[in-house]
Design an enzyme around this catalytic site. Sequence first.
Site, short mmCIF file in Angstrom:
data_model
loop_
_atom_site.label_atom_id
_atom_site.label_comp_id
_atom_site.label_asym_id
_atom_site.label_seq_id
_atom_site.Cartn_x
_atom_site.Cartn_y
_atom_site.Cartn_z
N GLY A 1 12.13 1.39 32.03
CA GLY A 1 13.76 1.42 32.20
C GLY A 1 13.84 0.90 33.45
CE1 TYR B 1 11.73 -6.85 33.00
CE2 TYR B 1 12.93 -6.48 35.06
CZ TYR B 1 12.37 -7.64 33.91
OH TYR B 1 12.62 -8.81 33.99
N GLY C 1 7.37 4.06 29.96
CA GLY C 1 8.84 3.79 30.42
C GLY C 1 9.05 2.60 31.03
CE LYS D 1 19.20 17.65 42.98
NZ LYS D 1 18.18 16.49 43.16
CB VAL E 1 11.66 3.05 38.09
CG1 VAL E 1 10.49 2.95 39.26
CG2 VAL E 1 12.94 3.84 38.80
P1 NAD Z 1 15.73 5.07 32.79
O1 NAD Z 1 16.37 5.96 31.94
O2 NAD Z 1 16.28 3.80 33.14
O3 NAD Z 1 13.97 4.76 32.13
C1 NAD Z 1 13.48 5.66 31.54
C2 NAD Z 1 12.75 4.93 30.48
O4 NAD Z 1 11.74 5.95 29.92
C3 NAD Z 1 13.73 4.32 29.27
O5 NAD Z 1 13.47 2.85 29.01
C4 NAD Z 1 13.35 5.19 28.16
O6 NAD Z 1 13.61 4.71 26.80
C5 NAD Z 1 11.91 5.65 28.46
N1 NAD Z 1 11.55 6.76 27.76
C6 NAD Z 1 12.16 7.87 27.47
N2 NAD Z 1 11.23 8.87 26.59
C7 NAD Z 1 10.20 8.22 26.45
C8 NAD Z 1 8.83 8.38 25.86
N3 NAD Z 1 8.67 9.80 25.26
N4 NAD Z 1 7.94 7.64 26.03
C9 NAD Z 1 8.02 6.54 26.54
N5 NAD Z 1 9.08 6.27 27.28
C10 NAD Z 1 9.96 6.93 27.23
O7 NAD Z 1 15.05 5.82 34.13
P2 NAD Z 1 14.60 5.35 35.54
O8 NAD Z 1 15.71 5.45 36.53
O9 NAD Z 1 13.67 4.01 35.22
O10 NAD Z 1 13.58 6.60 36.16
C11 NAD Z 1 12.55 6.71 35.65
C12 NAD Z 1 11.79 7.95 36.04
O11 NAD Z 1 11.73 7.94 37.47
C13 NAD Z 1 12.52 9.37 35.87
O12 NAD Z 1 11.80 10.26 35.69
C14 NAD Z 1 13.37 9.30 36.96
O13 NAD Z 1 13.72 10.61 37.29
C15 NAD Z 1 12.27 8.85 38.26
N6 NAD Z 1 13.06 8.48 39.24
C16 NAD Z 1 13.90 7.47 39.47
C17 NAD Z 1 14.44 6.90 40.50
C18 NAD Z 1 15.40 5.69 40.46
O14 NAD Z 1 15.64 5.02 41.59
N7 NAD Z 1 15.89 5.35 39.32
C19 NAD Z 1 14.21 7.54 41.70
C20 NAD Z 1 13.37 8.47 41.75
C21 NAD Z 1 12.66 9.20 40.64
#
Ligand code: NAD
Length: 367
Positions: free
Chosen positions: A182, A186, A180, A80, A184
């Site tokens: 977002g 969705y 959430g 990292k 993932v």
């Molecule tokens: P994102 O930012 O696209 O989506 C997160 C969603 O959570 C958003 O829609 C936001 O409005 C919502 N949110 C924020 N605070 C909230 C709350 N208090 N209550 C309810 N909803 C809330 O992020 P993502 O890429 O979808 O990732 C989601 C999680 O998965 C994160 O913790 C991220 O670290 C983890 N993750 C993502 C990936 C990836 O490929 N994107 C890979 C590994 C881990």
Amino acid sequence: MNLFELIEERNHEEVVFFSDRESGLRAIVAIHDTTLGPALGGCRMYPYSSTEEALQDVLRLSRGMTYKAAVAGLNLGGGKSVIIGDPKKHKNEILFRAFGRFVQGLGARYITAEDVGTSVMDMEWVRMETRYVTGISRALGGSGDPSPVTALGTYRGLKACAEKAFGTQSLKGVRVAVQGLGHVGYYLVRHLHDEGAKLIVNDVDPERVKRVVNEFGAEAVDGDKIYSVDADVFAPCALGAIVNDKTIPQFKFKVIAGAANNQLAEEDKHGQQLLERKIVYAPDYVINAGGLINVYNELEGYNQEKALSQAKSIYDIVKNIIDLSEKENIPTHVASNKLAEERINNVGRIKHTYVNKPETVMRRLEN
Ligand code: NAD
């Protein structure tokens, strides 16, 4: 702060400090373990209040990457990097190109990617100076948005947990609470809807809620109500530390399986409590490994079909973890750490066979 003691405490191989006066770059790269392959892990940019705070963070996160790659069955080690600075104020091309030159100097022992505080665009600046960077756009031959792959892996891991808890593979009629919606969340909701699950959803962004209510007939709940809804499965896909002293007593769930990072507020304490309450918990770093699987595939010439099919195997990995947890009566996160260590030790003994030797990766990426 005794630097060597700190580095030796968690068995790190190498920690490198970089500074570039011209751009103001101050960065630390931590390489935890390269038994399985080059250390891959994102570059986090954050306004750390001290060098020690930055160092502690990069040591902790790089070790986590070793376990994540090992349990996902990838030929990757754990690493990292952190850049000390405010991502809202201190980002520019010169800074990331300086960082790229330093990464290049590590000669494929460390491969970087985007992380909290950095973006695909920042990684494109890094790529101007080094090939040892992943998670770049599809347009540049990279893997692009990892979320569909992460969501598929999460869905498959969730199914493995549900099978254990409810004795059936099918999710038809199973009530799943998703926090959430977002990137993932969705895609996960879409998989669950396709299989006939009943969806209860929540997001701080009302537009995102509206979309899944309209598209998938989900029921929306406000704020913290998501922790106490009458659902079989909880899929946290937003925040960390949502399994804590306050939320656990509210849970009616039999399964917790979602993509969010660092779900257990206190790993040992809350992991143990889930075991005692017979809640099947998919360790976060295992179930969300689709993102890492996606960038790993970039090293081999990206093919999304292959990445998706590899992500499907998270089902079997989670199943093995649950079996070990049951057999030894240990929390699932402890079981997955055990499996990761076992793989590293076993492969370590036949070290000469591993395919992702830094020299090999270097040749592959430079051609
Ligand atoms: P994102 O930012 O696209 O989506 C997160 C969603 O959570 C958003 O829609 C936001 O409005 C919502 N949110 C924020 N605070 C909230 C709350 N208090 N209550 C309810 N909803 C809330 O992020 P993502 O890429 O979808 O990732 C989601 C999680 O998965 C994160 O913790 C991220 O670290 C983890 N993750 C993502 C990936 C990836 O490929 N994107 C890979 C590994 C881990």
